[in-house]
Design a protein around this motif. Structure first.
Motif, short mmCIF file in Angstrom:
data_model
loop_
_atom_site.label_atom_id
_atom_site.label_comp_id
_atom_site.label_asym_id
_atom_site.label_seq_id
_atom_site.Cartn_x
_atom_site.Cartn_y
_atom_site.Cartn_z
N TRP A 150 0.82 -1.21 0.00
CA TRP A 150 0.00 0.00 0.00
C TRP A 150 0.86 1.27 0.00
CZ3 TRP A 150 -4.79 -0.09 -1.42
CH2 TRP A 150 -5.59 1.05 -1.23
N GLN A 151 2.14 1.14 0.32
CA GLN A 151 3.03 2.29 0.30
C GLN A 151 3.36 2.73 -1.12
OE1 GLN A 151 3.70 3.80 3.19
NE2 GLN A 151 2.49 2.16 4.13
N HIS A 152 3.12 1.86 -2.10
CA HIS A 152 3.43 2.18 -3.49
C HIS A 152 2.22 2.85 -4.15
CE1 HIS A 152 7.19 -0.09 -3.44
NE2 HIS A 152 6.54 -1.01 -2.75
N PRO A 153 2.38 4.05 -4.68
CA PRO A 153 1.25 4.77 -5.31
C PRO A 153 0.60 3.99 -6.44
CG PRO A 153 3.12 6.24 -5.00
CD PRO A 153 3.60 4.86 -4.69
N LEU A 160 -7.66 0.77 -6.17
CA LEU A 160 -8.85 1.64 -6.17
C LEU A 160 -9.62 1.49 -7.47
CD1 LEU A 160 -7.32 4.83 -4.49
CD2 LEU A 160 -8.98 3.23 -3.50
N GLN A 161 -8.89 1.34 -8.58
CA GLN A 161 -9.56 1.14 -9.87
C GLN A 161 -10.32 -0.18 -9.87
OE1 GLN A 161 -6.34 1.43 -12.69
NE2 GLN A 161 -6.50 3.66 -12.88
N ARG A 162 -9.71 -1.22 -9.29
CA ARG A 162 -10.38 -2.52 -9.22
C ARG A 162 -11.64 -2.46 -8.37
NH1 ARG A 162 -5.44 -6.93 -8.45
NH2 ARG A 162 -4.59 -6.73 -10.57
N ARG A 167 -17.48 -2.46 -7.98
CA ARG A 167 -18.74 -1.82 -7.58
C ARG A 167 -19.65 -1.62 -8.79
NH1 ARG A 167 -15.59 1.20 -3.66
NH2 ARG A 167 -15.15 2.77 -5.25
N ASN A 168 -19.06 -1.20 -9.91
CA ASN A 168 -19.87 -0.99 -11.11
C ASN A 168 -20.45 -2.29 -11.63
OD1 ASN A 168 -19.35 1.76 -11.13
ND2 ASN A 168 -17.51 1.56 -12.39
N GLN A 169 -19.64 -3.37 -11.59
CA GLN A 169 -20.13 -4.67 -12.04
C GLN A 169 -21.27 -5.16 -11.16
OE1 GLN A 169 -16.73 -7.25 -12.07
NE2 GLN A 169 -15.79 -6.28 -13.87
N ARG A 170 -21.11 -4.98 -9.86
CA ARG A 170 -22.18 -5.42 -8.95
C ARG A 170 -23.45 -4.61 -9.16
NH1 ARG A 170 -19.28 -6.63 -3.07
NH2 ARG A 170 -18.23 -8.57 -3.71
N TRP A 171 -23.28 -3.32 -9.43
CA TRP A 171 -24.45 -2.46 -9.58
C TRP A 171 -25.23 -2.78 -10.85
CZ3 TRP A 171 -26.72 -0.04 -5.92
CH2 TRP A 171 -27.67 0.92 -6.20
#
Length: 201
Positions: A150-153, A160-162, A167-171
């Protein structure tokens, strides 16, 4: 039986008994390896093999040899040392890594092998879940790895993209959307029953 050679007589004098009797005793009663017998007799490995054949003393099978704790320990040390020396070579490490990766891909393409791998992993996870110490150690290791990652940007951005994609797939799934709406409704109802929450609103 042909006449014994000078070397045979020397070994008999050294061990204090007939060569054929001593070889049989070492090989089958005391379960000694050919290498150990050769070192004790002061002759080569090949000489002992030839003498065993000469006197009709059957060689032990691989299973019988491997059942010998001394042999198993000695071979384990040799294998460990051999791998240690090989892995010290960067070219061998790279080649070995490529070979393992290729074999893993080939195994994964085989449906029956893939099923066995998954089953083996599930069994290992099941055993680990029943061991509190192992479960705690693995949880700690996993937590440490995640903190480091998590220290790596780039990693944070990728995760976060995943999450957004998930979330979009579930929606898009009506069942998931209805379930999320029900959960949100329950949470809001619970919050609204809290006087402090209503006062803040």
């Amino acid at each position: 039986m042909s006449k014994k050679t000078t070397k045979m007589l020397e070994v008999e004098e050294k061990v204090g008994e007939r060569l054929e009797d001593w070889l049989w005793q070492m090989r089958w009663q005391e379960k000694k390896s050919v290498e150990w017998i050769a070192q004790t007799a002061g002759v080569s490995y090949g000489t002992i093999r030839n003498w065993l054949d000469l006197y009709g003393i059957r060689r032990r099978s691989f299973k019988e040899v491997w059942a010998d704790p001394d042999f198993k320990k000695r071979m384990g040390q040799r294998i460990k040392q051999g791998w240690k020396e090989k892995l010290a070579d960067p070219y061998f490490r790279k080649y070995h890594s490529q070979q393992r990766s290729q074999r893993a891909k080939e195994m994964w393409r085989d449906p029956s092998m893939r099923a066995k791998i998954i089953q083996s992993q599930q069994q290992a996870q099941s055993r680990a879940s029943k061991d509190p110490q192992l479960r705690g150690r693995r949880s700690q290791q996993s937590s440490q790895r995640l903190k480091q990652l998590w220290q790596h940007p780039d990693y944070r951005k990728q995760q976060l993209q995943r999450l957004d994609e998930l979330r979009n797939q579930r929606w898009q799934d009506p069942t998931q959307r209805r379930r999320q709406s029900q959960l949100m409704s329950q949470m809001l109802t619970k919050w609204w029953q809290d006087k402090d929450y209503r006062a803040r609103q």
